[in-house]
Design an enzyme around this catalytic site. Structure first.
Site, mmCIF file in Angstrom:
data_model
loop_
_atom_site.group_PDB
_atom_site.id
_atom_site.type_symbol
_atom_site.label_atom_id
_atom_site.label_comp_id
_atom_site.label_asym_id
_atom_site.label_seq_id
_atom_site.Cartn_x
_atom_site.Cartn_y
_atom_site.Cartn_z
ATOM 1 N N ASP A 52 0.839 -1.209 0.000
ATOM 2 C CA ASP A 52 0.000 0.000 0.000
ATOM 3 C C ASP A 52 0.872 1.257 0.000
ATOM 4 O OD1 ASP A 52 0.795 0.006 2.632
ATOM 5 O OD2 ASP A 52 -1.216 0.059 3.497
ATOM 6 N N SER A 53 2.191 1.057 0.032
ATOM 7 C CA SER A 53 3.125 2.159 -0.236
ATOM 8 C C SER A 53 2.847 2.742 -1.626
ATOM 9 C CB SER A 53 4.581 1.675 -0.137
ATOM 10 O OG SER A 53 4.760 0.463 -0.838
ATOM 11 N N ASP B 275 -1.304 -6.259 -0.642
ATOM 12 C CA ASP B 275 -1.354 -5.633 0.681
ATOM 13 C C ASP B 275 -2.765 -5.111 0.931
ATOM 14 O OD1 ASP B 275 -0.221 -4.739 3.009
ATOM 15 O OD2 ASP B 275 0.952 -3.127 2.093
ATOM 16 N N LYS C 148 -1.367 -9.593 2.535
ATOM 17 C CA LYS C 148 -0.673 -9.192 3.762
ATOM 18 C C LYS C 148 -1.637 -8.352 4.601
ATOM 19 C CE LYS C 148 2.772 -5.952 3.839
ATOM 20 N NZ LYS C 148 2.191 -4.917 4.728
ATOM 21 N N GLU D 226 -1.791 -6.076 8.405
ATOM 22 C CA GLU D 226 -0.954 -5.454 9.435
ATOM 23 C C GLU D 226 -1.526 -5.699 10.828
ATOM 24 O OE1 GLU D 226 -0.066 -1.336 8.909
ATOM 25 O OE2 GLU D 226 0.755 -1.632 6.895
ATOM 26 N N GLU E 18 8.935 -4.666 10.562
ATOM 27 C CA GLU E 18 9.339 -3.334 10.078
ATOM 28 C C GLU E 18 9.843 -2.472 11.238
ATOM 29 O OE1 GLU E 18 6.604 -1.356 7.426
ATOM 30 O OE2 GLU E 18 7.733 0.523 7.512
HETATM 31 O O1 KIV Z 1 3.404 -1.140 1.688
HETATM 32 C C1 KIV Z 1 4.546 -1.593 1.685
HETATM 33 O O2 KIV Z 1 5.350 -1.351 0.774
HETATM 34 C C2 KIV Z 1 4.942 -2.434 2.805
HETATM 35 C C3 KIV Z 1 6.392 -2.740 2.941
HETATM 36 C C4 KIV Z 1 7.053 -1.577 3.543
HETATM 37 C C5 KIV Z 1 6.631 -3.986 3.701
HETATM 38 O O3 KIV Z 1 4.131 -2.812 3.590
#
Ligand code: KIV
Length: 257
Positions: A43-44, A82, A110, A112, A174
């Site tokens: 989600d970056s 994510d 993924k 969190e 992280e």
């Molecule tokens: O969103 C992302 O890129 C991440 C990584 C930093 C692991 O969650």
């Protein structure tokens, strides 16, 4: 179990895992050609590609659009989607949205934080889940190393053990001290993937824009810039502008007769 997930899990103790984020077709293709072990459509995306202020602004539609592009570029590599913030607040939302990621071409998702009930529900549906603890941008506003104090470190270790028990196949750590990354890696049987978690994790992941020097708002201490691609791209664009203005482009070889 998905064969790509199984292969990743088997690397623990045998081979370090190297992973990157990717968000589009050409980059996913390059990541696959370079032999990375998995791709996270993180989600970056929101911050490094879409220009949002925060990853909290990312929507399911954003993520699915980019997951489809990544899946078209990387046909052999494990792809993890994510789950954006607020898309797994309830079990039914989690299952519904995780299935959308799988339909878009991901082989796992993924989530969190210590969301063990969500993990159990997704695993029961046959959806492989990667955990993510330590600094979790969806729920933390103070961006600092997590787990420096004993109590906080013990909480994070507890989360790792609980997530493993709930069925995650791998765990992103992280921004935690190296010693905590090492302790968690030695305490669980699934691979740990560090991002700012030191040298003893089973693998490492970076945001691809950090590695390539494509994002200039900030560069985290844990990231290594292997290139300064922004500079190269800007210089190429300036050269094109100058060529056009000075009548040096197109040339003979660029025109049709
Ligand atoms: O969103 C992302 O890129 C991440 C990584 C930093 C692991 O969650």
């Amino acid at each position: 179990m998905n064969i790509r997930v199984k292969r990743l899990m088997e690397k623990k103790g045998n081979e370090k895992i190297a992973a990157l984020t990717a968000y589009d077709y050409p980059m996913a293709k390059l990541v696959e050609e370079a032999g990375l072990d998995f791709i996270l459509v993180g989600d970056s995306l929101g911050v490094v590609v879409l220009g949002y202020d925060s990853p909290l602004d990312v929507t399911m539609e954003d993520m699915l659009h980019h997951t489809r592009a990544v899946a078209r570029g990387a046909t052999e590599t494990l792809i993890i989607g994510d789950m954006p913030v607020d898309t797994y607040n309830t079990i039914s939302d989690a299952v519904y949205n995780a299935k959308r990621f799988m339909d878009a071409g991901a082989q796992g998702v993924k989530v969190e934080g210590p969301k063990t009930d969500v993990v159990e529900a997704l695993v029961k549906e046959g959806i492989p889940v990667m955990g993510h603890i330590g600094l979790t941008p969806q729920s933390i506003t103070d961006y600092r190393v997590q787990g420096k104090e004993k109590g906080e470190a013990e909480r994070i270790i507890g989360e790792a053990l609980a997530l493993e028990k709930a069925g995650v196949f791998s765990l992103v750590l992280e921004c935690v001290p190296e010693s905590l990354g090492e302790e968690i890696t030695n305490s669980i049987k699934i691979p740990t993937i560090g991002i700012g978690a030191g040298r003893y994790c089973d693998g490492q992941i970076l945001v691809i824009h950090d590695l390539l020097g494509l994002f200039d708002r900030y560069v985290p201490k844990f990231a290594k810039q292997y290139l300064r691609l922004r500079d190269d791209i800007r210089n190429a664009l300036i050269s094109f502008r100058q060529d056009v203005k000075q009548g040096n482009f197109p040339q003979e070889e660029n025109v049709y007769k």
